[in-house]
Design a protein around this motif. Structure first.
Motif, PDB file in Angstrom:
ATOM      1  N   PHE A  67      25.994  40.090  47.771  1.00 36.87           N
ATOM      2  CA  PHE A  67      26.021  40.050  49.233  1.00 36.87           C
ATOM      3  C   PHE A  67      24.626  40.256  49.810  1.00 36.87           C
ATOM      4  O   PHE A  67      23.723  40.726  49.115  1.00 36.87           O
ATOM      5  N   ARG A  68      24.471  39.912  51.090  1.00 33.81           N
ATOM      6  CA  ARG A  68      23.260  40.262  51.834  1.00 33.81           C
ATOM      7  C   ARG A  68      23.725  41.127  53.003  1.00 33.81           C
ATOM      8  O   ARG A  68      24.783  40.864  53.588  1.00 33.81           O
ATOM      9  N   TYR A  69      22.885  42.089  53.352  1.00 36.28           N
ATOM     10  CA  TYR A  69      23.314  43.122  54.300  1.00 36.28           C
ATOM     11  C   TYR A  69      22.420  43.165  55.535  1.00 36.28           C
ATOM     12  O   TYR A  69      21.192  43.104  55.422  1.00 36.28           O
ATOM     13  N   LEU A  90      27.362  39.853  54.003  1.00 37.56           N
ATOM     14  CA  LEU A  90      27.601  38.407  53.936  1.00 37.56           C
ATOM     15  C   LEU A  90      27.618  37.925  52.496  1.00 37.56           C
ATOM     16  O   LEU A  90      26.699  38.214  51.718  1.00 37.56           O
ATOM     17  N   SER A  91      28.657  37.153  52.150  1.00 39.12           N
ATOM     18  CA  SER A  91      28.658  36.500  50.837  1.00 39.12           C
ATOM     19  C   SER A  91      28.039  35.121  51.018  1.00 39.12           C
ATOM     20  O   SER A  91      27.822  34.675  52.155  1.00 39.12           O
ATOM     21  N   PRO A 154      31.974  44.913  62.629  1.00 37.81           N
ATOM     22  CA  PRO A 154      31.432  43.966  61.654  1.00 37.81           C
ATOM     23  C   PRO A 154      31.255  42.553  62.228  1.00 37.81           C
ATOM     24  O   PRO A 154      32.139  42.068  62.940  1.00 37.81           O
ATOM     25  N   PHE A 155      30.121  41.951  61.941  1.00 43.04           N
ATOM     26  CA  PHE A 155      29.874  40.573  62.347  1.00 43.04           C
ATOM     27  C   PHE A 155      30.492  39.619  61.336  1.00 43.04           C
ATOM     28  O   PHE A 155      30.460  39.879  60.134  1.00 43.04           O
ATOM     29  N   LYS A 156      31.056  38.531  61.856  1.00 39.95           N
ATOM     30  CA  LYS A 156      31.669  37.505  61.006  1.00 39.95           C
ATOM     31  C   LYS A 156      30.900  36.213  61.171  1.00 39.95           C
ATOM     32  O   LYS A 156      30.635  35.787  62.307  1.00 39.95           O
TER      33      LYS A 156
END
Ligand code: GAL
Length: 337
Positions: A67-69, A90-91, A154-156
């Motif tokens: 993931f990235r954070y 984020l994947s 959380p952002f989507k």
């Protein structure tokens, strides 16, 4: 028992005192309220009510490499920051990305008062399947847009795309005094950078406002006393270089020639621009340069070079970064001896 209680009280008070910061110390470790070095690299800041939110690349060691954070911190005074957790995890955002070396860089969040949504832009990059020659290439050259109904996430992720259909790498954010919102993006094929206005809902990049024909990244803009000041750094990766500044009476230009904003031999005091914060107080307006002093061998330990600039009448100059403090109510800042 009484002694134990007193000791506990004393510890709690001294912990509180240690955690409270009364200065910004450029280049030093910057502890958040939990005592951890702030992880908000290549970041962006917005102010909502009396709270500042700082979003950035979270590069804490030990994060899951799938993931990235993006982190979110908040502060009332710009000196003390509370970590609100991961704003986004984020994947891999696009199936054309070739491997797990893809990157999420320079996240920036805008608040849309009409839709009451927080809209995050981020640079998404990496090698492309069947196309890229190097597994660590930055060939995707796009942005991601994510939304949340809360500042802290959380952002989507909504989508990834190329703004105005163009290659885009470093991004910057600019919100004008009238609330209009812009994405700044570097575009290698045309050796320059764009300032582009966002749509009403901020979900798309709608209109090219300016194209500045100079290969500059880390783009940042501030509007101060009737003039726009644009700053950028040369394309030298993580290594610092002399960042430059130009001005214009309108965002669309014409822009003046780019000139040094610090003694060139200091390489912008070993930093790269990411954004300006304009603090409008009851007595003064202070413009703060936000730069990153990258440490590529240990990105989590990269430092922040924040310093008020000398600005006015077409000049913007970064003095040597030294410890300082600010009163966000009055807008006044001072050096700390
Ligand atoms: C810099 C850029 C950073 C990062 C780095 C990777 O030029 O400003 O955000 O992309 O290159 O090498």
């Amino acid at each position: 028992m009484k002694t134990l209680l007193l000791t506990l009280c004393f510890c709690a008070i001294s912990f509180y005192t240690i955690a409270q910061q009364n200065s910004i110390r450029p280049g030093e470790v910057w502890p958040d309220a939990d005592g951890n070095h702030i992880q908000a690299h290549g970041g962006g800041i917005i102010k909502l009510g009396n709270l500042y939110y700082w979003y950035g690349e979270e590069r804490r060691p030990g994060l899951d490499t799938n993931f990235r954070y993006v982190s979110c911190y908040s502060s009332k005074d710009l000196m003390n920051w509370k970590f609100n957790g991961d704003a986004m995890v984020l994947s891999k955002p696009d199936s054309t990305l070739a491997n797990n070396r893809w990157v999420l860089e320079r996240p920036k969040v805008f608040y849309n008062a009409k839709t009451k949504q927080y809209v995050m832009y981020m640079h998404i990059d990496g090698a492309i399947k069947g196309v890229s020659k190097s597994p660590s290439a930055y060939d995707f050259a796009g942005v991601g847009v994510a939304v949340s109904d809360k500042a802290t996430g959380p952002f989507k992720l909504v989508k990834t795309f190329r703004p105005l259909g163009k290659e885009s790498r470093d991004i910057g954010q600019f919100i004008d005094d009238d609330g209009s919102a812009y994405l700044i993006f570097e575009c290698r094929p045309v050796k320059g950078f764009y300032i582009a206005q966002l749509s009403d809902d901020f979900l798309s990049v709608e209109k090219e406002v300016a194209f500045i024909n100079l290969p500059l990244e880390g783009g940042a803009v501030v509007h101060y006393k009737g003039l726009y000041y644009a700053v950028g750094s040369k394309l030298t990766g993580w290594s610092p270089n002399p960042n430059k500044v130009a001005t214009a009476t309108s965002l669309a230009g014409p822009w003046t020639e780019f000139v040094n904003m610090a003694p060139p031999e200091t390489n912008t005091y070993n930093s790269q621009s990411t954004m300006f914060i304009k603090v409008v107080g009851s007595k003064d307006t202070t413009v703060i340069y936000m730069g990153d002093r990258w440490k590529p061998s240990a990105l989590h330990d990269s430092r922040y070079i924040w310093m008020p600039v000398e600005i006015g009448a077409g000049k913007l100059w970064l003095p040597e970064p030294k410890p300082w403090s600010i009163n966000v109510k009055t807008g006044k800042w001072k050096k700390i001896e």
